[in-house]
Design a protein around this motif. Structure first.
Motif, mmCIF file in Angstrom:
data_model
loop_
_atom_site.group_PDB
_atom_site.id
_atom_site.type_symbol
_atom_site.label_atom_id
_atom_site.label_comp_id
_atom_site.label_asym_id
_atom_site.label_seq_id
_atom_site.Cartn_x
_atom_site.Cartn_y
_atom_site.Cartn_z
ATOM 1 N N PHE A 40 0.932 -1.198 -0.003
ATOM 2 C CA PHE A 40 -0.029 0.054 0.100
ATOM 3 C C PHE A 40 0.965 1.268 0.035
ATOM 4 O O PHE A 40 0.618 2.269 0.587
ATOM 5 C CB PHE A 40 -0.891 -0.148 1.199
ATOM 6 C CG PHE A 40 -1.432 -1.302 1.550
ATOM 7 C CD1 PHE A 40 -2.212 -2.059 0.582
ATOM 8 C CD2 PHE A 40 -1.287 -1.825 2.899
ATOM 9 C CE1 PHE A 40 -2.808 -3.368 0.856
ATOM 10 C CE2 PHE A 40 -1.678 -3.308 3.060
ATOM 11 C CZ PHE A 40 -2.459 -3.773 2.214
ATOM 12 N N ASP A 43 -0.864 4.717 -0.628
ATOM 13 C CA ASP A 43 -1.460 5.131 0.354
ATOM 14 C C ASP A 43 -0.775 5.753 1.526
ATOM 15 O O ASP A 43 -0.958 6.726 2.200
ATOM 16 C CB ASP A 43 -2.578 3.945 0.842
ATOM 17 C CG ASP A 43 -3.416 3.677 -0.071
ATOM 18 O OD1 ASP A 43 -4.144 4.494 -0.672
ATOM 19 O OD2 ASP A 43 -3.902 2.561 -0.135
ATOM 20 N N MET A 207 -5.159 0.272 6.568
ATOM 21 C CA MET A 207 -5.667 -1.150 6.563
ATOM 22 C C MET A 207 -7.117 -1.015 6.443
ATOM 23 O O MET A 207 -8.126 -1.908 5.915
ATOM 24 C CB MET A 207 -5.388 -1.952 7.648
ATOM 25 C CG MET A 207 -5.772 -3.387 7.540
ATOM 26 S SD MET A 207 -5.589 -4.290 6.026
ATOM 27 C CE MET A 207 -3.685 -4.459 5.855
ATOM 28 N N LYS A 209 -8.986 1.546 5.164
ATOM 29 C CA LYS A 209 -9.227 1.587 3.442
ATOM 30 C C LYS A 209 -9.404 0.193 2.842
ATOM 31 O O LYS A 209 -10.301 0.209 2.051
ATOM 32 C CB LYS A 209 -8.195 2.556 2.942
ATOM 33 C CG LYS A 209 -8.509 2.994 1.347
ATOM 34 C CD LYS A 209 -7.547 3.960 0.976
ATOM 35 C CE LYS A 209 -7.570 4.228 -0.309
ATOM 36 N NZ LYS A 209 -6.700 4.912 -1.007
ATOM 37 N N GLN A 210 -8.425 -0.552 3.046
ATOM 38 C CA GLN A 210 -8.292 -1.887 2.293
ATOM 39 C C GLN A 210 -9.656 -2.652 2.725
ATOM 40 O O GLN A 210 -10.181 -3.363 1.764
ATOM 41 C CB GLN A 210 -7.036 -2.616 2.710
ATOM 42 C CG GLN A 210 -5.769 -1.802 2.424
ATOM 43 C CD GLN A 210 -5.708 -1.067 1.280
ATOM 44 O OE1 GLN A 210 -5.768 -1.855 0.193
ATOM 45 N NE2 GLN A 210 -5.169 0.105 1.156
ATOM 46 N N LEU A 214 -12.630 -4.396 0.485
ATOM 47 C CA LEU A 214 -12.660 -5.673 0.369
ATOM 48 C C LEU A 214 -14.152 -6.039 0.683
ATOM 49 O O LEU A 214 -14.868 -6.925 -0.095
ATOM 50 C CB LEU A 214 -11.815 -6.561 0.800
ATOM 51 C CG LEU A 214 -10.263 -6.212 0.480
ATOM 52 C CD1 LEU A 214 -9.334 -7.066 1.604
ATOM 53 C CD2 LEU A 214 -10.192 -7.011 -0.848
ATOM 54 N N VAL A 244 -2.136 -2.117 9.683
ATOM 55 C CA VAL A 244 -1.363 -2.569 8.327
ATOM 56 C C VAL A 244 -0.185 -3.535 8.768
ATOM 57 O O VAL A 244 0.178 -4.412 8.088
ATOM 58 C CB VAL A 244 -0.607 -1.564 7.961
ATOM 59 C CG1 VAL A 244 0.726 -0.868 8.523
ATOM 60 C CG2 VAL A 244 -0.530 -1.829 6.208
ATOM 61 N N LEU A 271 -7.686 -10.500 1.550
ATOM 62 C CA LEU A 271 -6.507 -9.549 1.780
ATOM 63 C C LEU A 271 -5.285 -10.146 1.125
ATOM 64 O O LEU A 271 -4.481 -9.197 0.467
ATOM 65 C CB LEU A 271 -6.440 -8.905 3.178
ATOM 66 C CG LEU A 271 -5.357 -8.345 3.361
ATOM 67 C CD1 LEU A 271 -5.390 -6.819 2.658
ATOM 68 C CD2 LEU A 271 -5.317 -7.860 4.938
ATOM 69 N N SER A 274 -5.469 -10.321 -2.461
ATOM 70 C CA SER A 274 -5.253 -9.053 -3.392
ATOM 71 C C SER A 274 -3.970 -8.808 -3.113
ATOM 72 O O SER A 274 -3.317 -8.063 -4.074
ATOM 73 C CB SER A 274 -6.177 -8.037 -2.610
ATOM 74 O OG SER A 274 -5.424 -7.774 -1.290
#
Length: 278
Positions: A40, A43, A207, A209-210, A214, A244, A271, A274
């Motif tokens: 990331f 970000d 994290m 945001k991730q 998802l 994270v 996760l 990805s």
């Protein structure tokens, strides 16, 4: 071994006039490195730049995303920990002045350490939490960035340790749930996955945001950013934390309520998939 302003050096004490030490005049990012790649990256870089602007630091012209990446990877390569590592870059205003600084120019310091696991692993051990009510998070922009003033997190961690808790949940000045000591909070109630909005004072987590992205792609789950009260936690089916480094940490118990971790398990799988694809 550290990276100080782009130079690899042995660890040593910084000067006593360091403003991050004297006034908490610093911001930081903690990143995870897997197989010589910063997860990331974009970000993390843009959040750091935004944080520096919020606190009115002067951003050097050479402080590009490529430079940010190069400096972190240079250190983990020197320490031979590129397969799995965490690194923290701390940016602080240069020495001088009292509350009013003499300059807005900055320096940076990077520490790095090896991690045991390459990809994210769900921790299935007992993980009990409770509210931390000695101090409150304020609903303001500074609460959403990572500054070196973390006294609430420090005192809350001591409280958790003294009371046999794995973590504590922080509340804001209107007594609503904000986040945990080391991560953003998610609550599953039925088919609704809820997390507090940034306006409540929570960290604008990478994290977070991730996981939001998802979860929105997960069939049967409605993702909502809305206020959570402490009472809501006891009605939840599942609670978990995100950051994270850990990825997703399920909460197994809050007060007398115990929780499942089915969605957390699914999201960890998604996760890791990805990450492998990128």
């Amino acid at each position: 071994m550290i990276n100080f302003n782009g130079n690899i050096a042995q660890e040593e004490n910084l000067l006593t006039q360091n403003r991050a030490f004297l006034y908490g005049d610093g911001v930081f990012e903690t990143v995870k490195i897997i197989n010589n790649k910063i997860l990331f990256l974009e970000d993390h870089y843009f959040r750091l730049m935004a944080s520096m602007r919020v606190v009115r630091m002067e951003i050097p012209m050479n402080f590009t995303m490529e430079y940010f990446e190069e400096q972190i990877l240079n250190l983990v390569q020197q320490k031979n920990i590129t397969s799995s590592a965490r690194a923290r870059i701390t940016v602080f205003r240069n020495d001088g002045g009292l509350y009013l600084p003499k300059t807005n120019d900055i320096s940076f310091l990077i520490h790095a350490a090896a991690l045991d696991n390459t990809f994210y692993v769900l921790n299935k051990a007992e993980y009990e939490v409770d509210l931390y009510k000695d101090f409150y998070v304020t609903k303001q922009l500074l609460s959403s960035i990572k500054t070196t003033n973390k006294m609430i997190n420090v005192t809350g961690s001591i409280f958790a340790h003294e009371n046999g808790l794995a973590n504590c949940i922080l509340i804001n000045d209107t007594k609503n749930v904000v986040e945990a000591l080391q991560g953003n909070l998610f609550m599953l109630t039925g088919k609704k996955l809820i997390t507090p909005p940034i306006s409540e004072g929570c960290l604008n987590g990478i994290m977070r945001k991730q996981i939001l992205a998802l979860a929105k792609k997960t069939e049967g789950i409605e993702v909502i950013e809305e206020i959570i009260s402490p009472f809501d936690l006891q009605k939840a089916d599942e609670l978990f934390l995100t950051n994270v480094i850990t990825g997703i940490q399920p909460i197994t118990k809050y007060r007398k309520k115990e929780f499942t971790s089915n969605l957390a398990h699914l999201l960890v799988q998604k996760l890791n998939e990805s990450i492998s694809e990128n």
